[in-house]
Design a protein around this motif. Sequence first.
Motif, PDB file in Angstrom:
ATOM      1  N   ASN A  18       1.048  -1.373  -0.486  1.00 39.65           N
ATOM      2  CA  ASN A  18       0.310   0.045   0.516  1.00 39.65           C
ATOM      3  C   ASN A  18       1.314   1.388   0.267  1.00 39.65           C
ATOM      4  N   LEU A  73       1.936 -10.005  25.331  1.00 47.42           N
ATOM      5  CA  LEU A  73       1.022 -10.566  26.545  1.00 47.42           C
ATOM      6  C   LEU A  73       1.387 -10.332  28.094  1.00 47.42           C
ATOM      7  N   GLY A 126      -5.826  -8.804  16.113  1.00 46.22           N
ATOM      8  CA  GLY A 126      -7.337  -8.481  15.439  1.00 46.22           C
ATOM      9  C   GLY A 126      -6.964  -7.873  13.961  1.00 46.22           C
ATOM     10  N   ASP A 176      -4.032  -5.069  11.836  1.00 48.14           N
ATOM     11  CA  ASP A 176      -3.697  -5.511  10.034  1.00 48.14           C
ATOM     12  C   ASP A 176      -2.561  -6.372  10.328  1.00 48.14           C
ATOM     13  N   SER A 177      -1.357  -5.707  11.819  1.00 54.93           N
ATOM     14  CA  SER A 177      -0.564  -6.692  12.012  1.00 54.93           C
ATOM     15  C   SER A 177      -0.229  -7.912  11.677  1.00 54.93           C
ATOM     16  N   ALA A 178      -2.156  -8.850  12.855  1.00 57.56           N
ATOM     17  CA  ALA A 178      -2.248  -9.848  12.924  1.00 57.56           C
ATOM     18  C   ALA A 178      -2.599 -10.583  11.888  1.00 57.56           C
ATOM     19  N   GLU A 228      -1.642 -10.427   9.210  1.00 57.54           N
ATOM     20  CA  GLU A 228      -0.876 -10.103   7.530  1.00 57.54           C
ATOM     21  C   GLU A 228       0.209 -11.719   8.550  1.00 57.54           C
ATOM     22  N   HIS A 242      -8.317 -13.800  18.656  1.00 59.39           N
ATOM     23  CA  HIS A 242      -8.816 -12.864  18.832  1.00 59.39           C
ATOM     24  C   HIS A 242      -9.427 -12.167  20.129  1.00 59.39           C
ATOM     25  N   VAL A 258     -15.196  -8.014  16.726  1.00 59.82           N
ATOM     26  CA  VAL A 258     -15.053  -6.847  15.905  1.00 59.82           C
ATOM     27  C   VAL A 258     -13.272  -6.970  15.675  1.00 59.82           C
ATOM     28  N   LYS A 284     -10.038  -4.512  13.975  1.00 61.02           N
ATOM     29  CA  LYS A 284      -8.879  -3.544  13.720  1.00 61.02           C
ATOM     30  C   LYS A 284      -8.685  -3.680  12.674  1.00 61.02           C
ATOM     31  N   ALA A 310       0.624 -10.424  18.183  1.00 61.39           N
ATOM     32  CA  ALA A 310       0.508  -8.923  16.765  1.00 61.39           C
ATOM     33  C   ALA A 310      -0.392  -8.283  17.754  1.00 61.39           C
ATOM     34  N   ILE A 311      -0.320  -7.488  18.941  1.00 58.71           N
ATOM     35  CA  ILE A 311      -1.175  -6.442  19.711  1.00 58.71           C
ATOM     36  C   ILE A 311      -1.286  -4.655  19.544  1.00 58.71           C
ATOM     37  N   GLY A 312       0.374  -4.906  18.770  1.00 54.92           N
ATOM     38  CA  GLY A 312       0.281  -3.625  18.897  1.00 54.92           C
ATOM     39  C   GLY A 312       1.870  -3.298  18.623  1.00 54.92           C
ATOM     40  N   TYR A 316      -1.998   7.176  12.452  1.00 54.56           N
ATOM     41  CA  TYR A 316      -3.012   5.799  10.819  1.00 54.56           C
ATOM     42  C   TYR A 316      -1.458   5.024  11.123  1.00 54.56           C
ATOM     43  N   ARG A 317      -0.248   5.125  11.465  1.00 55.97           N
ATOM     44  CA  ARG A 317       0.630   4.269  12.126  1.00 55.97           C
ATOM     45  C   ARG A 317       0.899   3.988  10.454  1.00 55.97           C
ATOM     46  N   GLN A 318       0.821   4.155   9.654  1.00 57.95           N
ATOM     47  CA  GLN A 318       1.315   3.335   7.910  1.00 57.95           C
ATOM     48  C   GLN A 318       2.860   4.321   7.458  1.00 57.95           C
TER      49      GLN A 318
HETATM   50  P1  NDP Z   1      -3.359  -2.481  15.963  1.00 55.18           P
HETATM   51  O1  NDP Z   1      -3.419  -1.540  17.520  1.00 55.18           O
HETATM   52  O2  NDP Z   1      -4.470  -1.888  15.053  1.00 55.18           O
HETATM   53  O3  NDP Z   1      -4.272  -4.468  16.464  1.00 55.18           O
HETATM   54  C1  NDP Z   1      -3.578  -4.314  17.872  1.00 55.18           C
HETATM   55  C2  NDP Z   1      -4.629  -5.310  18.273  1.00 55.18           C
HETATM   56  O4  NDP Z   1      -4.233  -6.129  19.458  1.00 55.18           O
HETATM   57  C3  NDP Z   1      -6.385  -5.815  18.284  1.00 55.18           C
HETATM   58  O5  NDP Z   1      -7.009  -6.477  17.164  1.00 55.18           O
HETATM   59  C4  NDP Z   1      -6.582  -5.512  19.383  1.00 55.18           C
HETATM   60  O6  NDP Z   1      -7.832  -5.582  20.411  1.00 55.18           O
HETATM   61  C5  NDP Z   1      -5.394  -6.621  20.059  1.00 55.18           C
HETATM   62  N1  NDP Z   1      -4.880  -6.321  21.315  1.00 55.18           N
HETATM   63  C6  NDP Z   1      -4.161  -5.070  21.904  1.00 55.18           C
HETATM   64  N2  NDP Z   1      -4.033  -5.598  23.488  1.00 55.18           N
HETATM   65  C7  NDP Z   1      -4.782  -6.702  23.389  1.00 55.18           C
HETATM   66  C8  NDP Z   1      -3.637  -7.719  24.514  1.00 55.18           C
HETATM   67  N3  NDP Z   1      -3.934  -7.161  25.509  1.00 55.18           N
HETATM   68  N4  NDP Z   1      -4.451  -9.039  24.703  1.00 55.18           N
HETATM   69  C9  NDP Z   1      -5.422  -9.620  23.463  1.00 55.18           C
HETATM   70  N5  NDP Z   1      -5.306  -8.803  21.875  1.00 55.18           N
HETATM   71  C10 NDP Z   1      -4.756  -7.133  22.300  1.00 55.18           C
HETATM   72  O7  NDP Z   1      -2.340  -2.691  16.348  1.00 55.18           O
HETATM   73  P2  NDP Z   1      -1.533  -3.421  14.829  1.00 55.18           P
HETATM   74  O8  NDP Z   1      -0.158  -3.825  15.202  1.00 55.18           O
HETATM   75  O9  NDP Z   1      -1.978  -4.694  13.634  1.00 55.18           O
HETATM   76  O10 NDP Z   1      -1.466  -2.346  13.663  1.00 55.18           O
HETATM   77  C11 NDP Z   1      -0.661  -1.060  14.155  1.00 55.18           C
HETATM   78  C12 NDP Z   1      -0.885  -0.004  12.750  1.00 55.18           C
HETATM   79  O11 NDP Z   1       0.057  -0.560  11.713  1.00 55.18           O
HETATM   80  C13 NDP Z   1      -2.246   0.009  11.632  1.00 55.18           C
HETATM   81  O12 NDP Z   1      -2.078   1.495  11.700  1.00 55.18           O
HETATM   82  C14 NDP Z   1      -1.872  -0.869  10.737  1.00 55.18           C
HETATM   83  O13 NDP Z   1      -3.212  -0.102   9.888  1.00 55.18           O
HETATM   84  C15 NDP Z   1      -0.766  -1.047  10.127  1.00 55.18           C
HETATM   85  N6  NDP Z   1      -0.026  -1.714   9.666  1.00 55.18           N
HETATM   86  C16 NDP Z   1      -0.345  -2.040   8.230  1.00 55.18           C
HETATM   87  C17 NDP Z   1       0.122  -3.252   7.717  1.00 55.18           C
HETATM   88  C18 NDP Z   1       0.045  -3.252   6.347  1.00 55.18           C
HETATM   89  O14 NDP Z   1      -0.686  -1.735   5.740  1.00 55.18           O
HETATM   90  N7  NDP Z   1       1.071  -3.418   5.435  1.00 55.18           N
HETATM   91  C19 NDP Z   1       0.640  -4.243   8.101  1.00 55.18           C
HETATM   92  C20 NDP Z   1       0.555  -4.314   9.390  1.00 55.18           C
HETATM   93  C21 NDP Z   1       0.398  -2.931  10.300  1.00 55.18           C
HETATM   94  P3  NDP Z   1      -8.560  -4.585  20.046  1.00 55.18           P
HETATM   95  O15 NDP Z   1      -9.311  -4.591  18.663  1.00 55.18           O
HETATM   96  O16 NDP Z   1     -10.163  -5.702  21.085  1.00 55.18           O
HETATM   97  O17 NDP Z   1      -8.671  -3.802  20.823  1.00 55.18           O
END
Ligand code: NDP
Length: 309
Positions: free
Chosen positions: A51, A119, A153, A155-157, A159, A175, A179, A181, A238-240, A284-286
């Motif tokens: 992207n 975690l 849940g 994009d990282s997860a 991917e 997840h 729902v 993200k 992959a929780i952020g 945004y984090r892109q």
């Molecule tokens: P996100 O913050 O988008 O998602 C984190 C996920 O982890 C959520 O589903 C969240 O659950 C879950 N989570 C958080 N804390 C916990 C916990 N303690 N226990 C269990 N689950 C948990 O982070 P990402 O790293 O996925 O993405 C970050 C950014 O990077 C985003 O903007 C994304 O679009 C971008 N990105 C883009 C990619 C691409 O386009 N190729 C690839 C990877 C990332 P909940 O939903 O319940 O909060």
Amino acid sequence: MADEVRNVIIIGSGPAGYTAGLYTARALLEPLMFAGYMSGGQLMLTSDVENFPGYPEGIGGPEMMIQLREQAEKFGLEVEDKNVEKVDFSERPFKVWVEGKIFQSNSVIICTGAESIWLGADGEKEQKGRGISTCATCDGAFFKDEEVLVIGGGDSAMEEATFLTRFASKVTIVHRRNVFKASKVMYERAANHPKIEIRTFNSIKSWLSDENGLTGAILEDSRNGKTEQISCTGAFIAIGHKPITQFLGGQIDVDDTGYILAKEHTMTNVSGVFAAGDVVDTRYRQAITAAGMGCQAAMDAEKWLEDQD
Ligand code: NDP
């Protein structure tokens, strides 16, 4: 202490850092970058970037970072693959400590990005690097024909799970909600993959292991508190991410999760210190937004330096 006072020191080297490097180099500010021991940032741990405009076939994250660096170096960015240990922003020129040496600069651009969150479930610490990882690109190939979990849940997860299907016999995404993200396209790619199962409303209660490493996990269903054992030899969390700001020693204002707060465009609470990319960006984090912010920070720093003369 180095006698020389630089115009600009850039700390960190993802798309934000390299773009700031490119722009400040082209503005003839002779920037110096401390890229970190693991230069390139999060994109070094990513497989294909699909992207980023301009790459219709996609491009590997590490390859993109090498190209961004080459482009900035071509215009004179000086890069050292070292970590910054601490800074002193109390007076100008600012001071930056690297491997015991002090570097001085009239302005600083912070582009240190963010690092993976773990975690913290029971048994996790012991199995880090023995089955539990935060980087599928780095460790996925160890799990050929084995069953693995991916937690999260976003994009990282999605991917990581899709990437792991190259090696693993089965990938289960765990997840905590139903729902996601994740972007629709990435969610659907994972959800429709025959090797991927998605378990919603579940979290990891604890990890299970034997003398050879990870053997499984106890899942807990948030709807009824029921627990269940699941087998796996690998797990990818992959929780952020959390921003890398500890080395700033509290001198730069951050929000309650550690992200740098921009005060005026990309400038922080310290006049002459700018920030760009994931270290500031809670929304945004892109790669493309980080690169855009790197450009903004470079232009802001250039203008600010001009105004000081
Ligand atoms: P996100 O913050 O988008 O998602 C984190 C996920 O982890 C959520 O589903 C969240 O659950 C879950 N989570 C958080 N804390 C916990 C916990 N303690 N226990 C269990 N689950 C948990 O982070 P990402 O790293 O996925 O993405 C970050 C950014 O990077 C985003 O903007 C994304 O679009 C971008 N990105 C883009 C990619 C691409 O386009 N190729 C690839 C990877 C990332 P909940 O939903 O319940 O909060």
